[in-house]
Motif scaffolding. Structure first.
Motif, PDB file in Angstrom:
ATOM      1  N   ARG A 114      -3.546  -2.425  -0.664  1.00 64.78           N
ATOM      2  CA  ARG A 114      -2.410  -2.905  -0.445  1.00 64.78           C
ATOM      3  C   ARG A 114      -1.239  -2.647  -0.988  1.00 64.78           C
ATOM      4  O   ARG A 114      -0.094  -2.317  -0.281  1.00 64.78           O
ATOM      5  N   GLU A 115      -1.036  -2.306  -2.286  1.00 68.97           N
ATOM      6  CA  GLU A 115      -0.005  -1.690  -3.146  1.00 68.97           C
ATOM      7  C   GLU A 115       0.085  -0.416  -2.385  1.00 68.97           C
ATOM      8  O   GLU A 115       1.336  -0.015  -2.710  1.00 68.97           O
ATOM      9  N   PHE A 116      -0.858   0.577  -2.395  1.00 66.17           N
ATOM     10  CA  PHE A 116      -0.437   1.848  -1.660  1.00 66.17           C
ATOM     11  C   PHE A 116       0.010   1.670  -0.397  1.00 66.17           C
ATOM     12  O   PHE A 116       1.258   2.370  -0.148  1.00 66.17           O
ATOM     13  N   ARG A 117      -0.270   0.809   0.493  1.00 66.00           N
ATOM     14  CA  ARG A 117       0.471   0.753   1.865  1.00 66.00           C
ATOM     15  C   ARG A 117       2.014   0.248   1.780  1.00 66.00           C
ATOM     16  O   ARG A 117       2.884   0.759   2.169  1.00 66.00           O
ATOM     17  N   ARG A 118       2.112  -0.804   0.610  1.00 66.01           N
ATOM     18  CA  ARG A 118       3.352  -1.318   0.517  1.00 66.01           C
ATOM     19  C   ARG A 118       4.402  -0.070   0.122  1.00 66.01           C
ATOM     20  O   ARG A 118       5.559   0.079   0.579  1.00 66.01           O
ATOM     21  N   LYS A 119       4.058   0.769  -0.858  1.00 71.24           N
ATOM     22  CA  LYS A 119       4.774   1.882  -1.460  1.00 71.24           C
ATOM     23  C   LYS A 119       5.050   2.921  -0.643  1.00 71.24           C
ATOM     24  O   LYS A 119       5.959   3.636  -0.573  1.00 71.24           O
ATOM     25  N   SER A 120       3.924   3.164   0.581  1.00 69.70           N
ATOM     26  CA  SER A 120       4.026   4.088   1.394  1.00 69.70           C
ATOM     27  C   SER A 120       5.163   3.635   2.280  1.00 69.70           C
ATOM     28  O   SER A 120       5.898   4.616   2.750  1.00 69.70           O
ATOM     29  N   TRP A 121       5.175   2.527   2.803  1.00 70.61           N
ATOM     30  CA  TRP A 121       6.386   1.901   3.459  1.00 70.61           C
ATOM     31  C   TRP A 121       7.697   2.033   3.075  1.00 70.61           C
ATOM     32  O   TRP A 121       8.748   2.339   3.476  1.00 70.61           O
ATOM     33  N   TRP A 122       7.861   1.724   1.661  1.00 75.10           N
ATOM     34  CA  TRP A 122       8.982   1.966   1.066  1.00 75.10           C
ATOM     35  C   TRP A 122       9.402   3.433   0.876  1.00 75.10           C
ATOM     36  O   TRP A 122      10.529   3.780   1.015  1.00 75.10           O
ATOM     37  N   TRP A 123       8.546   4.492   0.696  1.00 75.36           N
ATOM     38  CA  TRP A 123       8.809   5.825   0.732  1.00 75.36           C
ATOM     39  C   TRP A 123       9.108   6.267   2.050  1.00 75.36           C
ATOM     40  O   TRP A 123      10.426   6.898   2.260  1.00 75.36           O
TER      41      TRP A 123
END
Length: 430
Positions: A289-298
């Motif tokens: 979930r943290e990886f997906r959240r950072k992906s959307w921010w990126w």
């Protein structure tokens, strides 16, 4: 006399299929040999088990047990060749069937012994039992890690399916051979290679249930193993250390008890049981979930950077021109709002006004030169229609087209001074 260095064998010789292959070859060839039981590969002259030594001639070290078995059989064939009496067609068949055994059965047997939890426990117990603690736990794990590297990209379902298909093909070949052996009435090296696997599948507790079940489906294979055992293994081979036979027999009893435990198929993988179960969908972890959240921010930052470049670089959009367009639209909206509040009518008058006034009695200074004016916007502010000066309207133009010609560069007062004099012309009368 040749010396075979092998793992300590159980009473049914199922501790190591590779060692059983070399011993079967020597027995089928009626060779003069003795067996040296080794508790670890360090006691072998080649650094791997099995290993055959004949007059100081030892094969090179191999990565796997089955590789060491093939190297030992090649050395034995130089002294006792089982394949000399084969016909040309039988030799070609021998190469094909030997390749099938090597590609299909070697992989399935090795995976069952080292990478299946129950198979590994049974195999390590029968081969490394003589090692002191903790070596009897550490050494099998080291070998297991090396084996796992060779099968990192291999699916166990594929291994066992291919092995079962190979067993079916070998059973068909055995029934059509016309003799008790795979290629007829005389044994050959193919029988030695296959016998090690067939004996392991039939009797070893380290064999996967799928392999044992495939073996039991073909009675001809079980009869084949029993025939070779009865005719070539009826006597025990001479041992270089007879005092170790007692421990071997005790391990045989342990293996028999392990067979009863393994009959329940406990501790085996679904592939080893012959079952195909769909893999469950992995649960989403906090790291995912943290990886997906950072992906959307990126992705959002990349989109904002791209839009900023398009807007501010000036290569795609002229910001100054865009600001002027927006400002003009705002001014027009303000003018329309003021007109609505005051209730005044704004008219746009355009046309061509041509005037000529010649008065002979008037002084020369009062004479006005002809003037041409193109009026594009004229507002009669704060005047009612009755109070508007009387002139003829020739045409209308859009009020947004603010055009001034050179004729309109006269002072506005001079234009207003001409208006009363123009009323004398009927053409300009209202």
């Amino acid at each position: 006399m040749a010396t075979l260095y092998a793992w300590p064998s159980t009473s049914d010789r199922t501790a190591s299929p590779a060692c059983s292959q070399v011993e079967a070859y020597l027995r089928l060839a009626e060779a003069d040999f003795q067996i040296q039981a080794c508790s670890s590969v360090a006691r072998s002259p080649s650094g791997q088990l099995p290993a055959l030594e004949y007059e100081a001639d030892v094969p090179g070290q191999e990565r796997s047990e089955f590789g060491a078995a093939r190297a030992s059989i090649v050395l034995a064939s130089k002294i006792w060749d089982l394949d000399t009496k084969l016909a040309v067609t039988q030799r070609s068949e021998l190469l094909a069937w030997a390749s099938l055994v090597e590609q299909r059965l070697d992989a399935a047997t090795e995976y069952s012994m080292w990478l299946e939890p129950t198979g590994f426990a049974e195999h390590a117990k029968s081969t490394y039992q003589q090692q002191p603690f903790p070596l009897n736990r550490i050494l099998p794990l080291i070998v297991r890690r090396e084996v796992a590297r060779r099968y990192v990209d291999v699916k166990p379902e594929t291994l066992y399916t291919d092995a079962c298909a190979a067993l079916k093909a070998l059973a068909d070949k055995l029934r059509s051979s016309g003799g008790p052996y795979l290629l007829g009435t005389k044994p050959c090296s193919l029988d030695a290679f296959f016998f090690g696997h067939a004996l392991f599948y039939k009797s070893s507790p380290a064999a996967a249930p799928a392999l044992r079940e495939a073996m039991s489906k073909h009675p001809s294979l079980s009869e084949y193993v029993s025939y070779i055992q009865a005719h070539h293994f009826q006597s025990a081979a001479p041992s270089a250390q007879p005092e170790q036979q007692g421990s071997a027999s005790s391990r045989g009893a342990t293996g028999a008890s392990g067979t009863e435990e393994a009959s329940a198929n406990a501790g085996w993988s679904d592939a080893a049981k012959g079952q195909r179960k769909p893999q469950p969908t992995p649960e989403t972890t906090a790291a995912d979930r943290e990886f997906r959240r950072k992906s959307w921010w990126w992705l959002g930052g990349a989109a904002a950077t791209l839009m900023g470049y398009i807007l501010l670089s000036g290569q795609y959009i002229d910001v100054g021109q865009l600001a002027q367009i927006l400002s003009s639209e705002q001014d027009e909206e303000e003018e329309e709002g003021e007109d609505a509040e005051e209730g005044e009518d704004e008219a746009y008058l355009g046309g061509v006004v041509v005037g000529a006034q010649q008065q002979q009695d008037a002084p020369h200074s009062h004479r006005q030169p002809p003037m041409v004016a193109q009026c594009t916007r004229w507002t009669a502010a704060r005047r009612s229609p009755g109070q508007m000066p009387g002139w003829h309207v020739l045409g209308f133009m859009s009020g947004d087209q603010l055009l001034w010609t050179e004729a309109l560069q006269v002072p506005i007062l001079e234009v207003l001074h001409m208006i009363p004099s123009l009323e004398s012309f009927n053409w300009f009368m209202s």
